[in-house]
Scaffold this active site. Structure first.
Site, mmCIF file in Angstrom:
data_model
loop_
_atom_site.group_PDB
_atom_site.id
_atom_site.type_symbol
_atom_site.label_atom_id
_atom_site.label_comp_id
_atom_site.label_asym_id
_atom_site.label_seq_id
_atom_site.Cartn_x
_atom_site.Cartn_y
_atom_site.Cartn_z
ATOM 1 N N LYS A 172 0.838 -1.199 0.000
ATOM 2 C CA LYS A 172 0.000 0.000 0.000
ATOM 3 C C LYS A 172 0.873 1.250 0.000
ATOM 4 O O LYS A 172 1.899 1.306 0.676
ATOM 5 C CB LYS A 172 -0.907 -0.013 1.236
ATOM 6 C CG LYS A 172 -1.901 1.129 1.302
ATOM 7 C CD LYS A 172 -2.754 1.025 2.578
ATOM 8 C CE LYS A 172 -3.823 2.110 2.636
ATOM 9 N NZ LYS A 172 -4.621 2.022 3.887
ATOM 10 N N SER A 247 -9.431 1.799 3.261
ATOM 11 C CA SER A 247 -8.650 2.561 2.294
ATOM 12 C C SER A 247 -7.565 1.724 1.613
ATOM 13 O O SER A 247 -6.902 2.200 0.698
ATOM 14 C CB SER A 247 -7.991 3.747 3.009
ATOM 15 O OG SER A 247 -7.069 3.282 4.005
ATOM 16 N N SER A 271 -9.602 -0.587 7.482
ATOM 17 C CA SER A 271 -9.086 -0.386 6.127
ATOM 18 C C SER A 271 -8.351 -1.571 5.530
ATOM 19 O O SER A 271 -8.016 -1.556 4.351
ATOM 20 C CB SER A 271 -8.177 0.848 6.086
ATOM 21 O OG SER A 271 -8.939 2.020 6.229
#
Length: 565
Positions: A172, A247, A271
């Site tokens: 990420k 996210s 997330s």
């Protein structure tokens, strides 16, 4: 048992496109800014948090130190044994696992250089669509191919660094990885390449992982939806009309689309678990402090967790084993007992006590509740026992989680005040609410954290694992005409976060795993929570569920190994 369930579904206004931008601009500097902010706080329930009277002291970090002492004699992970076990374990899932890559490399049917070329081509293809996947923010061909060549040489010499050698893994864009900058989903951060890998990335690199690039994410990770105005909307491989949550949506979309079996996500309010749920993958948020945060963007100090999103439970186990453990550069990680995985693959669940808070468990779409109930029955058939429990003050926990994460994010983003106008409208709205919270609000939220820890501690006196759905809804549709300005749907946000938020407030470990599909073919998901440091038990429950849950490849899928299962 007197039912004290107090979570409700919210019916809040939806704002899209230009209307959203106008509203954000009014909050920035309009003449009615003050009343608007107060109205938003009221709609979110913040005034009710202010009215509560608790004698409890605040807990600022959910460090489970006493529990760590009690687990000091736990058997540590036998990494060689785990890898041998996974290599010998056939993969019954339709998605290739890390062990599938390792076996293909060892039997000569593929190699890391072939896989590296294929993954680059697949990423380009996935973005060459009127509704692009946008799972990745950045890749670097030269870096990737250099890694692949080095891995191929080790494998040819019979000296792999481990099961993950040459296995494609994504990270990420909230976590430092050489040679990339870390944008955290913004347009202004990450202009300088990271000076060193984050601890999690360094551990994966030392295990030989083929680090394929940085995955896209919601801007500063502040919303569980798929919007990013700078790097593109992250869509769901099961339906490109839908988003992939957030996210850590790029990481989840990458795994679901077959671009890698493992990706690293970050979880401050669900997330990791929310996008894993919406894309039908496995997502593990370990105990607070179990996985080092060194090298992750400073977004939320007391709620942040790094962890894996994976194709299978076995992938989650090996990724967790590699990245977990103490790190002197993260003081919060120094209080933990040995990382353990004993019994993670046992499907005999005799002695495991499953807890369900019925009102909470059933507060979701019918298809999700149906699939979660079906898998729960199957876990009981494997020997587990089922117990009704109650967890008070869930709405207070929701409010405390919102106040804490927004206040901490707003405080961190004051370092970038000059870039305020470059943030997307929904991000600015959320940060404005975070700025509107007071020090008294923050202290009140930490008092609620203390109470939440007590409520869950009492629940775990009678059960070992608490089961809920992961989300209350399946993947939402991306609104029309929102590519430039995005959307704000706070009602959907509360549905997505309903079951995730206590895990961040309390720091308790939680895992999301697939349990079926709704009538549109979108994945449904279950969450399991356990006591601190008992990730091995969560993996055991998820593995048992995996054995009885049929899974499907999504319509958007790439076979990098070149063989159809």
């Amino acid at each position: 048992m007197t039912d004290t369930y107090n979570l409700t579904s919210l019916d809040l206004p939806k704002l899209n496109g230009r209307t959203l931008r106008l509203f954000a601009s009014t909050l920035d500097k309009g003449p009615i800014r003050g009343p608007l902010v107060n109205q938003l706080l009221k709609q979110g329930g913040i005034p009710s948090l202010r009215e509560l009277r608790f004698p409890d002291p605040p807990t600022f970090y959910p460090l489970a130190i006493e529990e760590a002492v009690a687990h000091q004699d736990a058997p540590p992970v036998n990494m060689a044994g785990l890898e041998s076990q996974l290599l010998a374990m056939p993969n019954r899932e339709p998605l290739p696992s890390a062990a599938d890559y390792a076996r293909a490399y060892r039997d000569g049917t593929s190699d890391p250089e072939i896989v590296a070329e294929r993954v680059l081509a697949a990423i380009a293809d996935s973005d060459d669509d009127p509704r692009p996947l946008r799972a990745f923010r950045a890749t670097n061909r030269d870096d990737l191919m250099a890694q692949a060549r080095a891995s191929a040489e080790r494998l040819r010499a019979g000296r792999p660094l481990g099961l993950l050698d040459g296995v494609p893994i994504a990270v990420k864009d909230e976590v430092d990885q050489v040679p990339y900058g870390t944008t955290v989903g913004t347009s202004f951060l990450g202009r300088t390449p990271a000076a060193e890998d984050a601890t999690v990335v360094a551990r994966l690199r030392a295990a030989g992982a083929l680090l394929i690039g940085k995955t896209n994410m919601h801007e500063i990770g502040i919303n569980p939806d798929g919007f990013n105005q700078h790097h593109g909307i992250i869509r769901n491989p099961y339906s490109l009309d839908c988003h992939a949550g957030g996210s850590s949506n790029g990481s989840a979309a990458a795994v679901a689309a077959g671009l890698c079996p493992i990706a690293i996500g970050a979880d401050g309010g669900g997330s990791i678990r929310i996008p894993a749920a919406l894309t039908g993958m496995v997502g593990l948020k370990a105990t607070f402090g179990r996985v080092s945060e060194h090298g992750a963007a400073p977004l939320t100090w007391s709620m942040g967790h790094l962890g894996p999103i994976t194709a299978t439970v076995g992938d989650a186990a090996v990724a967790y084993a590699v990245i977990a453990g103490p790190d002197r550069r993260d003081p919060n990680s120094l209080h933990q007992p040995p990382v353990r995985l004993d019994g993670w693959d046992q499907t005999d669940l005799r002695g495991v006590r499953l807890g369900i808070y019925r009102a909470w468990f059933e507060h979701a779409e019918a298809a999700i509740v149906r699939d979660c109930e079906q898998v729960t029955r199957q876990l009981v058939e494997m020997g587990a026992t089922l117990h009704e429990i109650e967890i008070p003050e869930l709405n207070e926990m929701r409010l405390a989680q919102v106040v804490t994460i927004l206040a901490e994010m707003a405080a961190n983003m004051t370092l970038h005040e000059e870039h305020w106008a470059e943030l997307s409208p929904s991000t600015r709205i959320n940060l404005t609410l975070g700025r509107a919270t007071t020090s008294a609000d923050y202290l009140q939220a930490q008092r609620v954290r203390t109470r939440a820890l007590g409520h869950f501690r009492r629940a775990f006196q009678t059960v070992d694992v608490i089961l809920t759905p992961t989300t209350a809804i399946t993947a939402p549709i991306v609104p029309d005409n929102c590519e430039d300005d995005g959307w704000s749907d706070l009602s959907a946000v509360t549905e997505l976060m309903r079951f995730a938020m206590p895990g961040n407030l309390t720091g308790l470990p939680a895992i999301a795993f697939p349990v079926g599909y709704d009538s549109r073919g979108l994945p449904t998901s279950m969450q399991a929570m356990a006591r601190p440091w008992e990730e091995h038990l969560l993996l055991r429950v998820a593995f048992a569920a995996e054995q009885v849950t049929p899974r499907r490849r999504p319509p958007v899928f790439y076979e990098l190994l070149g063989n159809e299962k």
